[in-house]
Motif scaffolding. Structure first.
Motif, PDB file in Angstrom:
ATOM      1  N   ILE A 183      43.276 -15.979 -24.736  1.00 59.70           N
ATOM      2  CA  ILE A 183      44.527 -16.217 -24.015  1.00 59.70           C
ATOM      3  C   ILE A 183      44.765 -17.710 -23.843  1.00 59.70           C
ATOM      4  N   HIS A 232      48.019  -9.498 -24.888  1.00 57.90           N
ATOM      5  CA  HIS A 232      46.578  -9.672 -25.084  1.00 57.90           C
ATOM      6  C   HIS A 232      45.896  -8.402 -25.589  1.00 57.90           C
ATOM      7  N   GLU A 244      49.816 -13.572 -22.442  1.00 52.86           N
ATOM      8  CA  GLU A 244      49.105 -12.676 -21.531  1.00 52.86           C
ATOM      9  C   GLU A 244      49.551 -11.226 -21.724  1.00 52.86           C
ATOM     10  N   ASP A 267      34.513 -14.145 -26.848  1.00 49.75           N
ATOM     11  CA  ASP A 267      34.919 -13.989 -25.456  1.00 49.75           C
ATOM     12  C   ASP A 267      36.416 -13.701 -25.437  1.00 49.75           C
ATOM     13  N   ASP A 299      34.319  -8.109 -21.352  1.00 44.08           N
ATOM     14  CA  ASP A 299      35.095  -9.229 -21.887  1.00 44.08           C
ATOM     15  C   ASP A 299      34.594  -9.703 -23.241  1.00 44.08           C
ATOM     16  N   PRO A 355      38.840 -13.085 -23.105  1.00 48.00           N
ATOM     17  CA  PRO A 355      39.806 -13.861 -22.311  1.00 48.00           C
ATOM     18  C   PRO A 355      40.072 -15.259 -22.856  1.00 48.00           C
ATOM     19  N   SER A 356      39.107 -15.837 -23.574  1.00 52.53           N
ATOM     20  CA  SER A 356      39.325 -17.180 -24.120  1.00 52.53           C
ATOM     21  C   SER A 356      40.462 -17.209 -25.132  1.00 52.53           C
TER      22      SER A 356
END
Length: 435
Positions: free
Chosen positions: A416, A37, A34, A411, A129, A413-414
């Motif tokens: 992470i 990122h 995180e 994507d 995102d 956030p994916s």
């Protein structure tokens, strides 16, 4: 009612399994992914902005040169494997030696994209995102997931015991020739490994993350039919026969009627018939001439064949050959096959590995991942090694959409959750003895 907020908070706490079963090292993995990122997104942007179409050899090598220092900083021994003899740029391999006699892991990515320098789609753009750009989903996003996972393992101290080879091919979108030479190093790594993880894009259905325990093969066939030519008024007569086009039509229609079964497809890509008809030198086109009052002497067609297992491949090839051999009067036909990407069959080992991943999902508070239908995925490099290892999973990369087309995106956030899943899975596997 005064005590209700506290009660609800307690209920929410005990109902949320997130991090409940994670070890301290695994919690470090979660936090490291995180925290890093935004830096991972910056690396992705640099990779995407470097064109690496398969036939842009300098561009493929440039992407490898960007990634190599990242692996070296994590203690990997990096090797560039030249593939000029196969008409391609080369492959990037990174190796890490860990605790002896524990699980050997092969991580698979690729450096190239389908977008050559002539494509107008060349630049990374971030929109919320989404990271939009050529190869963002297929598969530079997955390459960054690999690095993010390994970096988190390093921070948590779990990388030191892990036996890992990272194989990033430079020609996944258009494999070099001869294929045996182009995939020799990947296959050797598969023979060394116990587990293979493919980091092409995550699969989803109705918004839920899925896992791929199987991928179908990708092979091709070429069909040629010949017949006696002459004046069209004589067609169907015993001394002339049916001509090449009717023979071709008979064969293709028999394929349609007799072959269909689960997980099998056989597309006809193009065809031509006349006097004469020929497949082009590029293998991607056909030409013909003819007249309505001339019986066609030749017909040609090319298509693909996708199967779930080698047994299915062998059986369908035999069935196609039997259909081809049942010629109409006055005709003949031949079929040839080009076997390129084998099938990654669903095995108990693959499903056992998915069960381990789902245990991690539970520990992370994520939904259980079901098996993604193999008929909805194409072929990939993991198929070359899946028969050689005890277990394999594909789709470990980032989520996204639009692959192979302008507007392709990942994507963000994916990345992470995929890096966290992979890092914890590899950390746990690194403590398991080899079978």
């Amino acid at each position: 009612m005064r005590g209700l907020p506290g009660l609800l908070a307690f209920a929410a706490l005990i109902a949320t399994p997130a991090a409940a079963q994670l070890s301290p090292a695994e919690q470090v993995i979660v936090e490291t992914v995180e925290a890093h990122h935004e830096a991972d997104i910056a690396l992705l942007e640099r990779l995407v902005n470097q064109n690496s179409g398969t036939h842009n050899h300098a561009g493929v090598k440039a992407v490898a040169d960007m990634l190599a220092p990242e692996f070296e900083a994590l203690g990997f021994e990096v090797e560039w494997i030249d593939q000029s003899a196969a008409g391609r740029a080369g492959h990037l391999f990174a190796r890490h030696e860990g605790k002896p006699s524990t699980t050997r892991m092969l991580l698979i990515g690729h450096l190239d994209t389908v977008f050559e320098p002539s494509s107008p789609f060349q630049t990374f753009v971030r929109e919320g995102d989404r990271g939009i750009g050529p190869g963002a989903e297929d598969m530079k996003g997955g390459d960054v997931v690999i690095l993010a996972a390994l970096r988190a393992m390093k921070a948590a101290g779990t990388l030191q015991d892990a036996n890992i080879v990272v194989a990033m091919t430079g020609d996944e979108e258009d494999a070099g020739d001869p294929l045996d030479a182009a995939r020799a190093d990947l296959i050797a790594a598969g023979e060394w490994a116990d587990v293979a993880l493919g980091f092409e894009a995550l699969a989803k259905i109705d918004g839920r993350d899925m896992s791929s325990v199987a991928r179908r093969s990708s092979n091709s066939w070429q069909l040629e039919a010949t017949g006696k030519t002459g004046h069209s008024s004589g067609i169907f007569q015993e001394q002339v026969g049916y001509g090449a086009v009717y023979e071709m039509a008979r064969i293709l229609d028999a394929f349609r009627r007799k072959l269909p079964e689960e997980n099998l497809t056989f597309n006809v890509g193009f065809m031509a018939g006349g006097t004469p008809a020929e497949v082009g030198e590029d293998g991607l086109s056909a030409s013909t001439v003819g007249k309505t009052n001339i019986i066609p002497s030749k017909a040609v067609a090319k298509g693909d064949l996708r199967t779930l297992t080698q047994e299915q491949t062998d059986r369908i090839v035999a069935a196609m050959q039997a259909i081809v051999d049942q010629n109409l009067p006055g005709t003949d036909a031949t079929i040839s096959f080009d076997f390129r990407y084998p099938a990654m069959a669903p095995t108990q080992g693959n499903r056992d590995l998915l069960a381990k991943l789902n245990a991690i999902n539970a520990d992370l508070g994520l939904e259980r991942m079901e098996e993604f239908p193999p008929s909805r995925r194409g072929a990939a490099d993991i198929s070359f090694v899946a028969p050689l290892v005890g277990a394999a999973l594909a789709g470990m990369g980032a989520d996204g959409a639009g692959g192979h087309a302008e507007g392709e995106y990942v994507d963000l956030p994916s990345m992470i959750r995929q890096a966290q899943r992979a890092a914890i899975l590899m950390s746990r596997l690194s403590q398991e003895p080899r079978d």
